[in-house]
Design an enzyme around this catalytic site. Structure first.
Site: not given
Ligand code: CP
Length: 655
Positions: A58-59, A87, A108, A136
């Site tokens: 999603r993100t 590396k 992320r 998040h």
């Molecule tokens: N909700 C969410 O962060 O989904 P993803 O891990 O798929 O990005």
């Protein structure tokens, strides 16, 4: 000039309420434009880099879709194993290099605090797409946006957050945001997966917001009776003020919400569990949320949310229920993230808006001498990057009686230093509350050292200060006389008690406030409202002792009560908590003992007894709690002792 402002979104708290509102307005516009199929080119010429050190559907895809929809371009490292990170390239170098290729980085990362590091090293804006179990924030924007669309508001909503509240980063950002927007939270953790203390401490310190937790079984068994156990911020409980614990609290019926507005269900974050943490009871031990949960009269208006992906915790039978909004949450990712990019463009266009993020009030502590403290969180980014990334701490906002609380600047976790040392004198102490003022002074001088054990201190060549013998300076009768003196002073000085209220500083100041109130009532027949200021638990809150009900500060003369002022920092924090609660007409300070000197220039108005002490001496007050009236005389005592320098023990003869 850069087309995007250097505004990093590492935490949801990096966005002001007005900024969140603005992003939602923009998101509404983009959602409408997307629905009409309108072409957009706001971000034409801009490039976004998505660096994903962890999997995502999603993100990453919604960020990338958002940039494409705005007419911009995307470069992506969706699998960092295929990048130079494999590396051994540091995060700092990766984001600096990527900044030369892109105008914006979306990151992320599996480690707590990674987004903070990236934001500090990248010259372009960094958006946190999830860092370890910490936060998040952009998921929270999608959650709030969807919730408000469904319910028409956020203030006053009641949201039950269920499942893995320990490692769920979406949960932590959501909790901060719901607290800010005035929603009520019912936390329903799976066994052993409670909201971490560092989240609760931050909420309490920065928003004076607390909530308690309800077990999943309790929540399930409450069909039709949820209100009986509903917990709300800062529920008062007199005994808790003396014991430091906040048990489950029933609220008066007029404050009880009629229903739940949302369930926010989360999956078990298996990938973040420590090796020794087991399996949270296995899949069968984890919550399973199904249509049954929505059948009660108190839950049938509730929407069901989930950040996704789901595993077994959310039954597929819910998908066709109009109250299941988790796919709408995921879909909101595109217009909301378009809005975030558009907001960065707007910010750059506004003169003077660049680099807006404010620094926390406490500056980072400069540890100039070895050993430099290390963050205790094994998942902190400082434990995984190279030596370039020095651990960094600030004083945590709460006061503790037994440790000096430091907060990691990257992952927010607290490090409780049990031993503190002075680098120039090379002496160390087992930490106690009365040393707080000294520790602050040493921070200012750059001479504070912290140790996790006596062994560590001594291995670095430090010698202990020791607690000298104790001497009783007041017995129960003398304490009682000093209380009488204080009560008499108060009555004489405050002839009109109608606008007076008392606030005792937890714990002995609160006990003392209750005693003084009893003495004043016995003489004048006026019972003063009384509250406790708890600056130790992290709540920094003023809690009424006359539950139920609010404690009114506005326009009143407040008598703040403490047992003894050591450094003065506790009184100063209690004053700050009081002013957060309301604007008193005046504040007077009453103390059982004035020892004559302190770090903070605070002068008490009423003193039970003056006991001059030397700087190295400590005064300790012991008072029995109010319910043990009969035994008071035997337990009340005040002792004095000195911190004395050690003499080196002569080496023992072998054999
Ligand atoms: N909700 C969410 O962060 O989904 P993803 O891990 O798929 O990005």
């Amino acid at each position: 000039m850069a087309r995007l402002a250097k505004c990093d979104v590492v935490s949801i708290e990096d966005l002001t309420t007005a900024e969140v509102e603005r992003i939602f307005v923009l998101a509404d516009g983009f959602a409408a434009a997307l629905a009409k199929g309108e072409p957009l080119d706001l971000a034409r010429g801009l490039i976004m880099a998505t660096l994903f050190y962890e999997p995502s559907t999603r993100t990453r895809l919604s960020f990338e879709s958002a940039m494409h929809r705005l007419g911009g371009s995307v470069i992506s490292s969706a699998d960092m194993h295929a990048s130079s990170a494999s590396k051994g390239e540091s995060l700092a170098d990766t984001v600096r290099v990527t900044s030369a290729y892109a105008d914006l980085i979306v990151l992320r990362h599996p480690h707590d605090g990674a987004a903070r590091v990236a934001a500090e090293y990248a010259p372009c804006p960094v958006l946190n797409a999830g860092d370890g179990s910490r936060e998040h924030p952009t998921q929270t924007l999608c959650d709030l946006y969807t919730l408000r669309k469904k319910k028409g508001r956020l203030a006053g909503l009641t949201v039950a957050i269920c499942g893995d509240l320990k490692y769920g980063r979406t949960v932590h950002s959501l909790i901060y945001a719901l607290a800010r927007f005035g929603a009520n939270i019912v936390a329903v953790p799976n066994r052993g997966l409670n909201v971490p203390d560092y989240v609760l401490d931050r909420l309490a310190a920065e928003r004076s917001y607390t909530f308690s937790m309800v077990g999943m079984d309790e929540l399930k068994s409450l069909a039709g009776g949820l209100d009986a156990l509903y917990l709300t911020p800062s529920a008062p409980h007199q005994m808790a003020l003396f014991t430091g614990g906040l048990p489950l609290e029933k609220l008066p019926s007029e404050q009880v919400p009629a229903a739940l507005d949302a369930f926010y269900v989360t999956r078990l974050q298996r990938e973040r569990r420590g090796e020794n943490e087991g399996d949270a009871g296995g899949p069968s031990g984890y919550i399973r949320f199904d249509a049954q949960a929505l059948k009660s009269s108190r839950t049938h208006e509730a929407v069901v949310m989930h950040p996704l992906p789901r595993t077994d915790e959310l039954a597929y039978e819910l998908d066709s229920d109009p109250r299941a909004v988790y796919f709408e949450q995921a879909a909101a990712g595109v217009p909301v993230r378009m809005a975030l990019i558009a907001w960065l463009i707007e910010k750059a266009a506004c003169a003077g808006s660049i680099a807006r993020i404010e620094q926390p009030a406490e500056p980072p502590i400069k540890f100039k001498s070895e050993p430099a403290p290390r963050c205790a969180n094994p998942n902190c980014i400082t434990r995984h990057e190279g030596a370039y990334l020095r651990p960094r701490f600030r004083l945590a906002p709460r006061v503790s009686r037994s440790v000096l609380p430091l907060r990691c600047d990257f992952c927010d976790r607290e490090l409780g230093a049990g031993f503190v040392g002075h680098a120039r004198s090379r002496r160390y102490y087992r930490f106690e509350e009365s040393l707080y003022g000294y520790a602050r002074q040493w921070i200012e001088e750059g001479s504070l050292v912290v140790f996790d054990s006596e062994k560590q201190a001594e291995e670095h060549g430090y010698e202990p200060y020791r607690r000298g013998p104790q001497r009783e300076i007041m017995n129960g009768d003398e304490v009682a006389r000093a209380c009488e003196t204080l009560a008499a002073q108060l009555i004489e000085d405050l002839p009109d008690l109608s606008g007076v209220a008392m606030v005792g500083i937890v714990s002995h100041g609160a006990i003392l406030a209750v005693r003084l109130r009893e003495l004043i009532e016995a003489r004048t027949k006026v019972r003063l409202p009384c509250a406790a200021a708890d600056v130790v638990s992290g709540a920094d809150a003023i809690r009424p002792l006359d539950a139920p009900g609010e404690f009114e500060v506005e326009g009143r003369t407040i008598v703040m009560v403490d047992d003894v002022i050591n450094s003065g920092w506790t009184v100063q924090r209690a004053m700050a908590a009081l002013w957060k609660h309301g604007r008193p007409a005046s504040v007077k300070l009453a103390v059982l003992i004035d020892r004559g000197h302190r770090e903070v220039p605070i002068r008490p108005n009423y003193v039970g007894k003056n006991i001059p002490t030397a700087r190295a001496e400590r005064v300790q007050v012991r008072l029995s709690p109010p319910e043990a009236d009969g035994a008071r005389k035997h337990h009340d005592r005040v002792v004095i002792y000195s911190m004395v320098e050690s003499l080196k023990e002569p080496a023992k003869e072998p054999g």
